[in-house]
Motif scaffolding. Sequence first.
Motif, PDB file in Angstrom:
ATOM      1  N   PHE A  92       0.835  -1.203   0.000  1.00 27.46           N
ATOM      2  CA  PHE A  92       0.000   0.000   0.000  1.00 27.46           C
ATOM      3  C   PHE A  92       0.868   1.251   0.000  1.00 27.46           C
ATOM      4  N   ILE A 102      -7.182   3.116  -5.868  1.00 25.91           N
ATOM      5  CA  ILE A 102      -7.826   1.827  -6.138  1.00 25.91           C
ATOM      6  C   ILE A 102      -6.815   0.679  -6.245  1.00 25.91           C
ATOM      7  N   ILE A 105      -5.255  -0.005  -2.617  1.00 25.64           N
ATOM      8  CA  ILE A 105      -6.155  -0.673  -1.668  1.00 25.64           C
ATOM      9  C   ILE A 105      -6.481  -2.080  -2.148  1.00 25.64           C
ATOM     10  N   PHE A 106      -6.664  -2.255  -3.451  1.00 26.06           N
ATOM     11  CA  PHE A 106      -6.929  -3.593  -3.984  1.00 26.06           C
ATOM     12  C   PHE A 106      -5.793  -4.547  -3.604  1.00 26.06           C
ATOM     13  N   SER A 128     -11.411  -7.542  -2.384  1.00 23.45           N
ATOM     14  CA  SER A 128     -10.467  -6.500  -2.782  1.00 23.45           C
ATOM     15  C   SER A 128     -11.123  -5.480  -3.706  1.00 23.45           C
ATOM     16  N   THR A 131     -13.824  -3.417  -1.677  1.00 27.49           N
ATOM     17  CA  THR A 131     -13.219  -2.488  -0.730  1.00 27.49           C
ATOM     18  C   THR A 131     -12.565  -1.317  -1.438  1.00 27.49           C
ATOM     19  N   SER A 132     -11.831  -1.589  -2.507  1.00 31.27           N
ATOM     20  CA  SER A 132     -11.149  -0.497  -3.209  1.00 31.27           C
ATOM     21  C   SER A 132     -12.145   0.446  -3.878  1.00 31.27           C
ATOM     22  N   CYS A 135     -13.817   2.543  -1.048  1.00 32.34           N
ATOM     23  CA  CYS A 135     -12.906   3.571  -0.529  1.00 32.34           C
ATOM     24  C   CYS A 135     -12.754   4.724  -1.511  1.00 32.34           C
ATOM     25  N   ALA A 136     -12.657   4.412  -2.800  1.00 38.46           N
ATOM     26  CA  ALA A 136     -12.564   5.477  -3.808  1.00 38.46           C
ATOM     27  C   ALA A 136     -13.834   6.313  -3.809  1.00 38.46           C
TER      28      ALA A 136
END
Length: 152
Positions: A92, A102, A105-106, A128, A131-132, A135-136
């Motif tokens: 990360f 993206i 985080i992925f 993954s 979540t990504s 978050c974006a």
Amino acid sequence: MYLRIRERLPDVVAAILTLLIGVFALAESSSYDMGALSNMGPGYFPRMMAIAMLLLGAALLVAALKIGPTSFPATGASVWSMAMICAALIAFALLIERLGLIPAIFTMVFLSTFASQDRNLVRALVLSAATSLFCALLFVYILGLSMKVIVL
């Protein structure tokens, strides 16, 4: 009585450490302007997190003293799990500025899912991606933070 305290000592120590972190964060954030809920200052979020840490520490201390000791498997943490979590954090940190939010985080979530004993490739990919994308959506589009989503 000594045996009961000795059995609960790790939980009590964890609760006290959580309380100490909360006190430290509250003391450090007190010099910043709090602002109001509609116009938050730089000290609003740290102060709220410090208060949350204090409440969590108090709850942990009560639970440690009222409820029996926590038991964990005798096997301990595996080296593979610790390596995967460390690799996820390092990935990360290395990818966030180079490739964007993206992909970073992925990759982090994908690697950290393999720290579990119950490894599943399809579940790791779905988790993954979800979540990504979440978050974006949250950080860039809803909160309006100036972050690169994907660097091409």
